[in-house]
Scaffold this motif. Structure first.
Motif, PDB file in Angstrom:
ATOM      1  N   GLY A  59       0.980  -1.189  -0.331  1.00 55.26           N
ATOM      2  CA  GLY A  59       0.020   0.008   0.777  1.00 55.26           C
ATOM      3  C   GLY A  59       0.232   1.093   0.110  1.00 55.26           C
ATOM      4  O   GLY A  59       2.048   1.099   0.029  1.00 55.26           O
ATOM      5  N   PHE A  60      -0.145   2.230   0.475  1.00 58.88           N
ATOM      6  CA  PHE A  60       0.746   3.320   0.569  1.00 58.88           C
ATOM      7  C   PHE A  60       2.485   3.522   1.050  1.00 58.88           C
ATOM      8  O   PHE A  60       2.907   4.655   1.159  1.00 58.88           O
ATOM      9  N   TRP A  61       2.942   2.476   2.281  1.00 60.28           N
ATOM     10  CA  TRP A  61       4.607   2.645   2.712  1.00 60.28           C
ATOM     11  C   TRP A  61       5.233   2.386   1.545  1.00 60.28           C
ATOM     12  O   TRP A  61       6.409   2.535   1.714  1.00 60.28           O
ATOM     13  N   ALA A  62       4.836   2.102   0.637  1.00 62.31           N
ATOM     14  CA  ALA A  62       5.920   1.463  -0.472  1.00 62.31           C
ATOM     15  C   ALA A  62       6.258   2.480  -1.677  1.00 62.31           C
ATOM     16  O   ALA A  62       6.987   2.614  -2.311  1.00 62.31           O
ATOM     17  N   GLY A  63       5.246   3.552  -1.474  1.00 61.73           N
ATOM     18  CA  GLY A  63       5.658   4.653  -2.202  1.00 61.73           C
ATOM     19  C   GLY A  63       4.203   4.857  -3.070  1.00 61.73           C
ATOM     20  O   GLY A  63       2.945   4.147  -2.867  1.00 61.73           O
ATOM     21  N   GLU A  64       4.299   6.349  -3.875  1.00 62.89           N
ATOM     22  CA  GLU A  64       3.492   6.464  -4.572  1.00 62.89           C
ATOM     23  C   GLU A  64       2.696   6.459  -5.881  1.00 62.89           C
ATOM     24  O   GLU A  64       1.128   6.508  -5.686  1.00 62.89           O
ATOM     25  N   GLU A  65       3.284   5.240  -6.097  1.00 65.51           N
ATOM     26  CA  GLU A  65       2.819   4.435  -7.180  1.00 65.51           C
ATOM     27  C   GLU A  65       2.072   2.958  -6.418  1.00 65.51           C
ATOM     28  O   GLU A  65       1.240   2.554  -7.469  1.00 65.51           O
ATOM     29  N   TYR A  66       2.090   3.253  -5.279  1.00 65.36           N
ATOM     30  CA  TYR A  66       0.787   2.366  -4.710  1.00 65.36           C
ATOM     31  C   TYR A  66      -0.111   2.954  -4.103  1.00 65.36           C
ATOM     32  O   TYR A  66      -1.152   2.793  -3.269  1.00 65.36           O
ATOM     33  N   ASN A  67      -0.279   4.314  -4.596  1.00 68.29           N
ATOM     34  CA  ASN A  67      -1.644   5.213  -3.953  1.00 68.29           C
ATOM     35  C   ASN A  67      -2.941   4.555  -4.451  1.00 68.29           C
ATOM     36  O   ASN A  67      -3.977   4.993  -4.046  1.00 68.29           O
ATOM     37  N   GLN A  68      -3.217   3.654  -4.931  1.00 71.59           N
ATOM     38  CA  GLN A  68      -4.691   3.933  -6.180  1.00 71.59           C
ATOM     39  C   GLN A  68      -5.134   2.226  -5.148  1.00 71.59           C
ATOM     40  O   GLN A  68      -6.048   2.562  -5.055  1.00 71.59           O
ATOM     41  N   PHE A  69      -4.219   1.334  -4.160  1.00 72.64           N
ATOM     42  CA  PHE A  69      -4.755   0.848  -3.573  1.00 72.64           C
ATOM     43  C   PHE A  69      -4.288   0.634  -1.835  1.00 72.64           C
ATOM     44  O   PHE A  69      -2.635   0.787  -1.710  1.00 72.64           O
ATOM     45  N   PRO A  70      -3.973   2.311  -1.421  1.00 73.09           N
ATOM     46  CA  PRO A  70      -3.997   2.770  -0.298  1.00 73.09           C
ATOM     47  C   PRO A  70      -3.316   1.412   0.987  1.00 73.09           C
ATOM     48  O   PRO A  70      -2.138   1.939   1.487  1.00 73.09           O
ATOM     49  N   LEU A  71      -4.204   0.401   1.241  1.00 72.79           N
ATOM     50  CA  LEU A  71      -3.701  -1.141   1.955  1.00 72.79           C
ATOM     51  C   LEU A  71      -3.529  -1.762   1.192  1.00 72.79           C
ATOM     52  O   LEU A  71      -3.169  -3.277   2.169  1.00 72.79           O
ATOM     53  N   GLY A  72      -3.569  -1.919  -0.041  1.00 69.33           N
ATOM     54  CA  GLY A  72      -2.515  -3.060   0.024  1.00 69.33           C
ATOM     55  C   GLY A  72      -3.675  -3.739  -1.211  1.00 69.33           C
ATOM     56  O   GLY A  72      -4.695  -3.380  -0.956  1.00 69.33           O
ATOM     57  N   THR A  73      -2.849  -5.134  -1.712  1.00 70.09           N
ATOM     58  CA  THR A  73      -4.301  -5.611  -2.739  1.00 70.09           C
ATOM     59  C   THR A  73      -4.017  -7.315  -1.416  1.00 70.09           C
ATOM     60  O   THR A  73      -3.300  -7.236  -0.887  1.00 70.09           O
ATOM     61  N   ASP A  74      -5.367  -8.094  -1.935  1.00 69.12           N
ATOM     62  CA  ASP A  74      -4.990  -9.161  -1.237  1.00 69.12           C
ATOM     63  C   ASP A  74      -5.204 -10.274  -2.536  1.00 69.12           C
ATOM     64  O   ASP A  74      -4.266  -9.982  -3.615  1.00 69.12           O
ATOM     65  N   TYR A  75      -4.810 -11.468  -2.365  1.00 71.63           N
ATOM     66  CA  TYR A  75      -4.394 -12.696  -3.206  1.00 71.63           C
ATOM     67  C   TYR A  75      -5.028 -12.825  -4.440  1.00 71.63           C
ATOM     68  O   TYR A  75      -4.241 -13.605  -5.524  1.00 71.63           O
ATOM     69  N   LEU A  76      -5.931 -12.235  -4.283  1.00 66.82           N
ATOM     70  CA  LEU A  76      -7.047 -12.481  -5.902  1.00 66.82           C
ATOM     71  C   LEU A  76      -7.002 -10.811  -6.696  1.00 66.82           C
ATOM     72  O   LEU A  76      -7.542 -10.328  -7.725  1.00 66.82           O
ATOM     73  N   GLY A  77      -6.122  -9.853  -6.348  1.00 65.85           N
ATOM     74  CA  GLY A  77      -5.374  -8.406  -6.210  1.00 65.85           C
ATOM     75  C   GLY A  77      -6.821  -7.151  -5.695  1.00 65.85           C
ATOM     76  O   GLY A  77      -7.422  -6.454  -6.429  1.00 65.85           O
ATOM     77  N   ARG A  78      -7.781  -7.465  -4.801  1.00 65.51           N
ATOM     78  CA  ARG A  78      -8.636  -6.917  -4.476  1.00 65.51           C
ATOM     79  C   ARG A  78      -8.132  -5.596  -3.667  1.00 65.51           C
ATOM     80  O   ARG A  78      -7.626  -5.596  -2.877  1.00 65.51           O
ATOM     81  N   CYS A  79      -9.124  -5.388  -3.517  1.00 65.33           N
ATOM     82  CA  CYS A  79      -8.461  -3.573  -3.127  1.00 65.33           C
ATOM     83  C   CYS A  79      -8.841  -3.857  -1.244  1.00 65.33           C
ATOM     84  O   CYS A  79      -9.845  -4.262  -1.082  1.00 65.33           O
ATOM     85  N   LEU A  80      -7.884  -3.444  -1.159  1.00 64.24           N
ATOM     86  CA  LEU A  80      -7.780  -4.587   0.378  1.00 64.24           C
ATOM     87  C   LEU A  80      -8.662  -3.198   1.667  1.00 64.24           C
ATOM     88  O   LEU A  80      -9.994  -3.851   2.514  1.00 64.24           O
ATOM     89  N   LEU A  81      -8.356  -2.103   1.053  1.00 67.52           N
ATOM     90  CA  LEU A  81      -9.515  -1.089   1.876  1.00 67.52           C
ATOM     91  C   LEU A  81     -10.399  -1.061   1.600  1.00 67.52           C
ATOM     92  O   LEU A  81     -11.391  -1.355   1.931  1.00 67.52           O
ATOM     93  N   SER A  82     -10.734  -1.244   0.299  1.00 70.12           N
ATOM     94  CA  SER A  82     -12.082  -0.612  -0.234  1.00 70.12           C
ATOM     95  C   SER A  82     -13.123  -2.218   0.216  1.00 70.12           C
ATOM     96  O   SER A  82     -13.907  -2.655   0.800  1.00 70.12           O
ATOM     97  N   ARG A  83     -12.714  -3.364   0.699  1.00 66.63           N
ATOM     98  CA  ARG A  83     -13.334  -5.129   0.679  1.00 66.63           C
ATOM     99  C   ARG A  83     -13.171  -4.363   2.704  1.00 66.63           C
ATOM    100  O   ARG A  83     -14.438  -4.981   3.196  1.00 66.63           O
ATOM    101  N   ILE A  84     -12.361  -3.688   3.244  1.00 68.62           N
ATOM    102  CA  ILE A  84     -12.231  -3.696   4.894  1.00 68.62           C
ATOM    103  C   ILE A  84     -13.485  -2.511   4.813  1.00 68.62           C
ATOM    104  O   ILE A  84     -14.280  -3.128   5.379  1.00 68.62           O
TER     105      ILE A  84
END
Length: 291
Positions: A59-84
């Motif tokens: 997610g955001f901690w890895a750099g600006e290029e990952y801001n599309q998924f603020p908390l990262g993605t899961d094992y199927l590439g789904r947005c973790l923040l949206s799912r939470i």
């Protein structure tokens, strides 16, 4: 025991302001409820959209290029923040509806047993004792095995599991209330059982019921997460914190720690907030705990 009046509710807000931990709990729960209600607006991405190209992205901690998924993605590439965010709807709904079921039936059993006593009390409490003989998670799994997997079935199963506890809480309050002088006076004046229960017994029993219901929602959310962890809760691809945790636990040691950590933190915050709020409600509604 005290009767629920407008003064009690004003005292409640006063006690909440004084009790910092209860205030924090109330704020946490209000924020979660608002997030759940505004999920379509707050969710940055579609929680069901898969993208294997974005599988287990940080997610955001890895750099600006990952801001599309603020908390990262899961094992199927789904947005973790949206799912939470959408999972808050699922998990909170299960908790509140399950406790509503247990409260309604617990009130009926507790009032009937505590007020009428005799064989009615003996019969109802033996049923409660049988349900108490099973560990809550085992009883939930047994009911789910009979009903089948699914979100609605999980609500019913958890609601049934909490009925005995609620019935015991209500019965213990009724046993004290029905011996009060004003209840004896109502009986002497010829008041019907329905009038006594509705106008005097029930209002005075609400204080411990409200407190215990609030604390039970925390337990119900944990039970729902446990059922989801076992694959018996919400069916895929519905976002649910327990199933999200179950599906991602294997990645905790493989570098993608965020996939299981953030759903676990959501469960922890919800349970912590409800427990803190329950303590504040107990202080506000129980006159014996006031200074």
């Amino acid at each position: 025991m005290m009767k629920i009046t407008s003064g009690v509710f004003s005292d409640f807000f006063y006690m909440i302001r004084k009790n910092k931990s209860a205030l924090i709990g109330l704020i946490v729960i209000l924020v979660m409820v608002i997030v759940a209600l505004l999920a379509p607006i707050l969710s940055p991405n579609n929680p069901l959209q898969r993208s294997l190209a974005n599988r287990l992205k940080p997610g955001f901690w890895a750099g600006e290029e990952y801001n599309q998924f603020p908390l990262g993605t899961d094992y199927l590439g789904r947005c973790l923040l949206s799912r939470i965010i959408w999972g808050a709807r699922t998990s909170l709904s299960v908790g509140f509806i399950a406790v509503l079921i247990s409260t309604v039936f617990g009130l009926i059993l507790g009032i009937a047993g505590g007020y009428y006593g005799g064989w009615v009390d003996t019969f109802l409490m033996r049923i409660v004792d049988v349900l108490f003989a099973f560990p809550s998670i085992l009883l939930s799994i047994t009911i789910m095995a009979a009903l089948g997997a699914g979100l609605e079935k999980a609500m019913i199963a958890i609601g049934i599991v909490y009925i005995p506890q609620m019935a015991r809480v209500v019965r213990s309050a009724i046993l004290v209330i029905k011996e009060m002088d004003y209840i004896e006076a109502e009986k002497a004046l010829g008041a019907s059982h329905f009038r006594i229960i509705w106008h005097h017994i029930l209002p005075n029993a609400l204080a411990p019921v409200i407190v215990y219901s609030t604390l039970s929602v925390a337990g119900a959310i944990l039970d729902a997460a446990a059922l989801g962890f076992l694959g018996l809760g919400a069916l895929p691809p519905t976002p649910e914190w327990g199933s999200m945790l179950s599906n991602s636990r294997q990645f905790l040691t493989s570098g993608a720690w965020w996939a299981a950590t953030f759903p676990g933190l959501a469960i922890m915050l919800a349970v912590l907030g409800l427990n803190l709020l329950g303590d504040g409600l107990r202080d506000a509604l129980d006159p014996r705990l006031r200074v």
